[in-house]
Design an enzyme around this catalytic site. Structure first.
Site, PDB file in Angstrom:
ATOM      1  N   ARG A  15      -2.895   1.930  31.023  1.00 48.80           N
ATOM      2  CA  ARG A  15      -3.045   2.396  32.427  1.00 48.80           C
ATOM      3  C   ARG A  15      -3.725   1.487  33.391  1.00 48.80           C
ATOM      4  NH1 ARG A  15      -6.222   3.161  36.770  1.00 48.80           N
ATOM      5  NH2 ARG A  15      -7.858   4.128  35.444  1.00 48.80           N
ATOM      6  N   ASP A  16      -5.119   1.164  33.003  1.00 47.40           N
ATOM      7  CA  ASP A  16      -5.980   0.200  33.849  1.00 47.40           C
ATOM      8  C   ASP A  16      -5.475  -1.164  33.797  1.00 47.40           C
ATOM      9  OD1 ASP A  16      -7.935  -0.345  35.543  1.00 47.40           O
ATOM     10  OD2 ASP A  16      -9.459   0.223  34.308  1.00 47.40           O
ATOM     11  N   HIS A 206     -18.039   1.796  31.659  1.00 46.84           N
ATOM     12  CA  HIS A 206     -16.778   1.189  31.730  1.00 46.84           C
ATOM     13  C   HIS A 206     -17.134   0.003  32.508  1.00 46.84           C
ATOM     14  CE1 HIS A 206     -12.537   1.300  33.090  1.00 46.84           C
ATOM     15  NE2 HIS A 206     -12.954   0.127  33.796  1.00 46.84           N
ATOM     16  N   HIS A 208     -16.312  -4.311  33.526  1.00 44.19           N
ATOM     17  CA  HIS A 208     -15.545  -5.467  33.636  1.00 44.19           C
ATOM     18  C   HIS A 208     -16.332  -6.599  33.230  1.00 44.19           C
ATOM     19  CE1 HIS A 208     -11.891  -3.737  36.043  1.00 44.19           C
ATOM     20  NE2 HIS A 208     -12.588  -2.598  35.469  1.00 44.19           N
ATOM     21  N   CYS A 239      -8.798  -5.583  39.379  1.00 45.97           N
ATOM     22  CA  CYS A 239      -8.815  -4.511  40.475  1.00 45.97           C
ATOM     23  C   CYS A 239      -8.208  -5.327  41.745  1.00 45.97           C
ATOM     24  CB  CYS A 239     -10.067  -3.776  40.649  1.00 45.97           C
ATOM     25  SG  CYS A 239     -10.243  -2.558  41.996  1.00 45.97           S
ATOM     26  N   ASN A 248     -10.931  -5.795  32.114  1.00 43.23           N
ATOM     27  CA  ASN A 248     -11.966  -4.797  31.405  1.00 43.23           C
ATOM     28  C   ASN A 248     -12.427  -5.497  30.217  1.00 43.23           C
ATOM     29  OD1 ASN A 248     -11.470  -2.056  32.665  1.00 43.23           O
ATOM     30  ND2 ASN A 248      -9.437  -2.732  32.319  1.00 43.23           N
TER      31      ASN A 248
END
Length: 299
Positions: A15-16, A206, A208, A239, A248
């Protein structure tokens, strides 16, 4: 030093990691990718998201992904608004993710709402989801820094997290969206959240890797008592509303560090490399993960 014996990895690559990929990734490839990640030992995974195909065309096959990949484990689907939630209700999904930015500027760039407006919209949605028996994960963007507002006051992040806990969410995913946090800041914020919210909600880091500090930040979080981390195999992601933000932190890099420290993850590095092999031909940028390349040399 109090370091945990076991850590849970939540895989966010499908997803991300893929949502902003320029190249269209075939649905069949996504399904193969997800199944390979599961075969590598990953139990919790973000499958896809119910968002506008106009704005995020990569996620237009969400229903097909869910139908093919849903199992008895914790499979998350991101549903950022009421339209997304209504689509969730038409599936067998039981684990839902919502999101909001601590920074209102970021939030407005992302979903055209202030943080306060987003929270007002989400409160009845979360209440409804919990009444229907769903597991709800709240993703907190710009928890440390914002590309528009600069450094975020930790008190603001803590207040937003506390508000989500009051709404009844089961998990907080607290994100260094632009990859600017340092280990000192990570330890301070997550210790603060751990001390205040432990036992009330699951807390997940989370990170990056924009400035190469994601692993160091994860190590700082371990010292603060955090045992859950979002990762993306191959380091996929980025993003569009956070200029300069890279992917990520790579699942395989985190798994290698943790296992070398004697911390169990239950995840196979070779299995992750095989999963990345499936998605690699469809990705527009090189795979930046160190352990992917090193693992491939020994396979």
């Amino acid at each position: 030093m109090n370091i945990p014996k076991e850590v849970t990895i939540i895989e966010v690559g499908p997803r991300d990691g893929l949502q902003n990929e320029k190249n269209p990734v075939p649905t069949a490839t996504k399904i193969e990718f997800i199944n390979a990640l599961k075969a590598a030992g990953i139990k919790q995974i973000e499958l896809t998201s119910f968002v506008s195909p106009k704005w995020v065309p990569q996620m237009s096959d969400a229903k097909e992904i869910i139908d093919a990949c849903l199992d008895s484990e914790r499979n998350f689907v991101l549903a950022p608004n009421r339209k997304g939630i209504e689509r969730v209700y038409d599936t067998n999904v039981k684990h839902v993710a919502v999101f909001v930015g601590v920074s209102s500027s970021f939030n407005e760039k992302n979903i055209n709402k202030t943080t306060e407006e987003s929270m007002s919209e989400l409160q009845p949605i979360i209440k409804e989801l919990k009444e229907k028996g769903y597991f709800v994960r709240a993703c907190i963007s710009t928890s440390f820094y914002c590309p528009y507002e600069g450094k975020i006051d930790p008190a603001d992040t803590e207040a937003l997290c506390s508000q989500f806990v009051e709404f009844g969410v089961d998990e907080l995913s607290v994100a260094d969206t632009v990859g600017m946090a340092n280990p000192h800041e990570s330890y301070e914020l997550f210790e603060r959240l751990h001390n205040k919210l432990e036992g009330k909600v699951l807390i997940t880091g989370h990170f990056h890797d924009t400035r190469g500090m994601a692993l160091a930040n994860i190590y700082a979080c371990l010292q603060a008592g955090i045992t859950r981390f979002d990762c993306s195999s191959g380091g996929l992601g980025g993003c569009p509303f956070a200029p300069g933000a890279t992917g990520n932190v790579a699942t395989e890099d985190v798994v290698f560090m943790l296992e070398q420290m004697g911390i169990r993850t239950g995840i196979s590095l070779e299995g992750i490399a095989e999963a990345v092999d499936l998605i690699k031909p469809h990705i527009s940028r090189p795979i930046g993960s160190k352990m992917y390349h090193l693992t491939k040399q020994t396979m």
